[in-house]
Design a protein around this motif. Structure first.
Motif, PDB file in Angstrom:
ATOM      1  N   ALA A  32      -1.195  -2.254   8.515  1.00  0.00           N
ATOM      2  CA  ALA A  32       0.164  -1.806   8.469  1.00  0.00           C
ATOM      3  C   ALA A  32       1.167  -2.855   7.915  1.00  0.00           C
ATOM      4  O   ALA A  32       2.167  -2.354   6.943  1.00  0.00           O
ATOM      5  CB  ALA A  32       0.568  -1.333   9.895  1.00  0.00           C
ATOM      6  N   ARG A  33       1.098  -3.976   8.307  1.00  0.00           N
ATOM      7  CA  ARG A  33       1.908  -5.094   7.704  1.00  0.00           C
ATOM      8  C   ARG A  33       1.690  -5.239   6.092  1.00  0.00           C
ATOM      9  O   ARG A  33       2.657  -5.441   5.334  1.00  0.00           O
ATOM     10  CB  ARG A  33       1.546  -6.316   8.194  1.00  0.00           C
ATOM     11  N   ARG A  34       0.450  -5.161   5.639  1.00  0.00           N
ATOM     12  CA  ARG A  34       0.061  -5.209   4.351  1.00  0.00           C
ATOM     13  C   ARG A  34       0.669  -4.045   3.502  1.00  0.00           C
ATOM     14  O   ARG A  34       1.153  -4.081   2.623  1.00  0.00           O
ATOM     15  CB  ARG A  34      -1.385  -5.155   3.926  1.00  0.00           C
ATOM     16  N   SER A  35       0.413  -2.959   4.206  1.00  0.00           N
ATOM     17  CA  SER A  35       1.020  -1.701   3.255  1.00  0.00           C
ATOM     18  C   SER A  35       2.670  -1.766   3.425  1.00  0.00           C
ATOM     19  O   SER A  35       3.110  -1.315   2.266  1.00  0.00           O
ATOM     20  CB  SER A  35       0.597  -0.292   4.265  1.00  0.00           C
ATOM     21  N   PHE A  36       3.089  -2.272   4.452  1.00  0.00           N
ATOM     22  CA  PHE A  36       4.602  -2.495   4.412  1.00  0.00           C
ATOM     23  C   PHE A  36       5.116  -3.351   3.393  1.00  0.00           C
ATOM     24  O   PHE A  36       5.970  -3.007   2.574  1.00  0.00           O
ATOM     25  CB  PHE A  36       5.295  -3.073   5.665  1.00  0.00           C
ATOM     26  N   HIS A  37       4.337  -4.519   3.061  1.00  0.00           N
ATOM     27  CA  HIS A  37       4.682  -5.645   2.140  1.00  0.00           C
ATOM     28  C   HIS A  37       4.410  -4.823   0.806  1.00  0.00           C
ATOM     29  O   HIS A  37       5.167  -5.193  -0.235  1.00  0.00           O
ATOM     30  CB  HIS A  37       3.542  -6.805   2.289  1.00  0.00           C
ATOM     31  N   ASN A  38       3.237  -4.273   0.576  1.00  0.00           N
ATOM     32  CA  ASN A  38       3.026  -3.438  -0.599  1.00  0.00           C
ATOM     33  C   ASN A  38       4.410  -2.588  -0.991  1.00  0.00           C
ATOM     34  O   ASN A  38       4.433  -2.737  -2.253  1.00  0.00           O
ATOM     35  CB  ASN A  38       1.788  -2.783  -0.816  1.00  0.00           C
ATOM     36  N   LEU A  39       4.620  -1.706  -0.123  1.00  0.00           N
ATOM     37  CA  LEU A  39       5.708  -0.889  -0.433  1.00  0.00           C
ATOM     38  C   LEU A  39       7.185  -1.688  -0.591  1.00  0.00           C
ATOM     39  O   LEU A  39       7.723  -1.040  -1.605  1.00  0.00           O
ATOM     40  CB  LEU A  39       5.913   0.221   0.839  1.00  0.00           C
ATOM     41  N   THR A  40       7.275  -2.537   0.121  1.00  0.00           N
ATOM     42  CA  THR A  40       8.502  -3.367  -0.214  1.00  0.00           C
ATOM     43  C   THR A  40       8.306  -3.893  -1.749  1.00  0.00           C
ATOM     44  O   THR A  40       9.426  -3.971  -2.531  1.00  0.00           O
ATOM     45  CB  THR A  40       8.692  -4.614   0.619  1.00  0.00           C
ATOM     46  N   GLU A  41       7.154  -4.387  -2.160  1.00  0.00           N
ATOM     47  CA  GLU A  41       7.044  -4.995  -3.621  1.00  0.00           C
ATOM     48  C   GLU A  41       7.432  -3.845  -4.407  1.00  0.00           C
ATOM     49  O   GLU A  41       8.040  -4.120  -5.451  1.00  0.00           O
ATOM     50  CB  GLU A  41       6.024  -5.714  -3.876  1.00  0.00           C
ATOM     51  N   GLN A  42       6.697  -2.758  -4.409  1.00  0.00           N
ATOM     52  CA  GLN A  42       7.108  -1.576  -5.338  1.00  0.00           C
ATOM     53  C   GLN A  42       8.433  -1.125  -5.306  1.00  0.00           C
ATOM     54  O   GLN A  42       8.877  -0.905  -6.589  1.00  0.00           O
ATOM     55  CB  GLN A  42       5.951  -0.339  -4.794  1.00  0.00           C
ATOM     56  N   HIS A  43       8.977  -0.940  -4.430  1.00  0.00           N
ATOM     57  CA  HIS A  43      10.473  -0.875  -4.266  1.00  0.00           C
ATOM     58  C   HIS A  43      11.293  -1.937  -5.064  1.00  0.00           C
ATOM     59  O   HIS A  43      12.141  -1.537  -5.888  1.00  0.00           O
ATOM     60  CB  HIS A  43      11.033  -0.911  -2.815  1.00  0.00           C
ATOM     61  N   ARG A  44      10.921  -3.154  -4.863  1.00  0.00           N
ATOM     62  CA  ARG A  44      11.815  -4.355  -5.712  1.00  0.00           C
ATOM     63  C   ARG A  44      11.687  -4.118  -7.189  1.00  0.00           C
ATOM     64  O   ARG A  44      12.346  -4.313  -8.164  1.00  0.00           O
ATOM     65  CB  ARG A  44      11.198  -5.575  -5.143  1.00  0.00           C
ATOM     66  N   GLN A  45       9.978  -3.910  -7.275  1.00  0.00           N
ATOM     67  CA  GLN A  45       9.956  -3.597  -8.903  1.00  0.00           C
ATOM     68  C   GLN A  45      10.445  -2.332  -9.203  1.00  0.00           C
ATOM     69  O   GLN A  45      11.038  -2.500 -10.736  1.00  0.00           O
ATOM     70  CB  GLN A  45       8.339  -3.566  -8.996  1.00  0.00           C
ATOM     71  N   ALA A  46      10.734  -1.534  -8.536  1.00  0.00           N
ATOM     72  CA  ALA A  46      11.113  -0.147  -9.174  1.00  0.00           C
ATOM     73  C   ALA A  46      12.765  -0.399  -9.352  1.00  0.00           C
ATOM     74  O   ALA A  46      13.278  -0.091 -10.524  1.00  0.00           O
ATOM     75  CB  ALA A  46      11.102   0.830  -8.275  1.00  0.00           C
ATOM     76  N   GLU A  47      13.316  -1.120  -8.465  1.00  0.00           N
ATOM     77  CA  GLU A  47      14.934  -1.653  -8.737  1.00  0.00           C
ATOM     78  C   GLU A  47      15.153  -2.356  -9.889  1.00  0.00           C
ATOM     79  O   GLU A  47      16.027  -2.301 -10.661  1.00  0.00           O
ATOM     80  CB  GLU A  47      15.358  -2.144  -7.243  1.00  0.00           C
ATOM     81  N   GLU A  48      14.206  -3.251  -9.993  1.00  0.00           N
ATOM     82  CA  GLU A  48      14.264  -4.320 -11.143  1.00  0.00           C
ATOM     83  C   GLU A  48      14.317  -3.195 -12.627  1.00  0.00           C
ATOM     84  O   GLU A  48      14.821  -3.686 -13.532  1.00  0.00           O
ATOM     85  CB  GLU A  48      13.082  -5.169 -11.162  1.00  0.00           C
ATOM     86  N   LYS A  49      13.257  -2.524 -12.631  1.00  0.00           N
ATOM     87  CA  LYS A  49      12.972  -1.662 -13.865  1.00  0.00           C
ATOM     88  C   LYS A  49      14.143  -0.696 -14.012  1.00  0.00           C
ATOM     89  O   LYS A  49      14.584  -0.588 -15.060  1.00  0.00           O
ATOM     90  CB  LYS A  49      11.651  -0.697 -13.438  1.00  0.00           C
ATOM     91  N   HIS A  50      14.508  -0.307 -12.958  1.00  0.00           N
ATOM     92  CA  HIS A  50      15.843   0.464 -13.154  1.00  0.00           C
ATOM     93  C   HIS A  50      17.060  -0.385 -13.610  1.00  0.00           C
ATOM     94  O   HIS A  50      17.847   0.213 -14.509  1.00  0.00           O
ATOM     95  CB  HIS A  50      16.323   1.238 -11.691  1.00  0.00           C
ATOM     96  N   ALA A  51      17.363  -1.545 -13.145  1.00  0.00           N
ATOM     97  CA  ALA A  51      18.320  -2.453 -13.523  1.00  0.00           C
ATOM     98  C   ALA A  51      18.357  -2.833 -15.063  1.00  0.00           C
ATOM     99  O   ALA A  51      19.148  -2.781 -15.977  1.00  0.00           O
ATOM    100  CB  ALA A  51      18.079  -3.677 -13.027  1.00  0.00           C
ATOM    101  N   LEU A  52      16.972  -3.082 -15.588  1.00  0.00           N
ATOM    102  CA  LEU A  52      16.506  -3.312 -17.021  1.00  0.00           C
ATOM    103  C   LEU A  52      16.874  -2.071 -17.971  1.00  0.00           C
ATOM    104  O   LEU A  52      17.507  -2.362 -18.969  1.00  0.00           O
ATOM    105  CB  LEU A  52      14.840  -3.746 -17.049  1.00  0.00           C
ATOM    106  N   ALA A  53      16.538  -0.832 -17.514  1.00  0.00           N
ATOM    107  CA  ALA A  53      16.703   0.220 -18.282  1.00  0.00           C
ATOM    108  C   ALA A  53      18.086   0.576 -18.344  1.00  0.00           C
ATOM    109  O   ALA A  53      18.851   0.890 -19.393  1.00  0.00           O
ATOM    110  CB  ALA A  53      16.007   1.447 -17.551  1.00  0.00           C
TER     111      ALA A  53
END
Length: 159
Positions: free
Chosen positions: A99-120
């Motif tokens: 569960a901790r690993r899954s939470f960490h992965n989803l948090t990282e995906q969220h951060r990457q999506a925000e970064e991608k959105h900011a770049l676009a």
């Protein structure tokens, strides 16, 4: 209580607090009499209610609630307690780790999506700036072209 020092307005306001509506068109002495009568009657009614705490129409008869074998319809059914199964600590630790690993992965995906959105978003803004600059250049070149054409036409006319 002495009401003689009160005005008619004050008597009316106090009367409302004790549950009586007084008519200010009457004389002050009549208002005081009405107020005193109301207060005395209210005290008598209150003392009558307190002296008779048992209401006969609310008495409960024993036969209203059968004791032998019948359940009362308003009583909740017995709640069955489900015994908890023992938990293996290794399984619990593994599930918590996953569960901790899954939470960490989803948090990282969220951060990457925000970064991608900011770049676009920044690219879109940059493209709008470039578009506005090129439009300004185009307009200035058109103006220069019109002036050059006018100059050429005027020089042709002189020949």
């Amino acid at each position: 209580m002495d009401f003689t020092d009160m005005t008619k307005d004050e008597l009316e306001a106090y009367g409302r607090t004790v549950g009586i509506e007084l008519d200010r068109r009457l004389t002050k002495s009549v208002l005081i009499d009405q107020l005193n009568d109301h207060i005395e009657n209210a005290e008598i009614e209150l003392s009558d209610e307190l002296s008779d705490p048992v209401y006969t129409d609310a008495e409960i008869e024993e036969e209203d609630f059968p004791v032998t074998g019948e359940d009362h319809p308003l009583m909740p059914p017995e709640v069955q307690v489900v015994p908890e199964e023992p938990v293996d600590p290794m399984i619990a630790i593994t599930e918590e780790r996953e569960a901790r690993r899954s939470f960490h992965n989803l948090t990282e995906q969220h951060r990457q999506a925000e970064e991608k959105h900011a770049l676009a978003k920044q690219r879109r803004i940059d493209m709008e700036v470039i578009e506005n600059e090129s439009f300004s250049q185009l307009e200035s070149i058109k103006e220069a072209l019109v002036k050059a054409e006018e100059t050429w036409n005027s020089s042709k006319a002189m020949l």
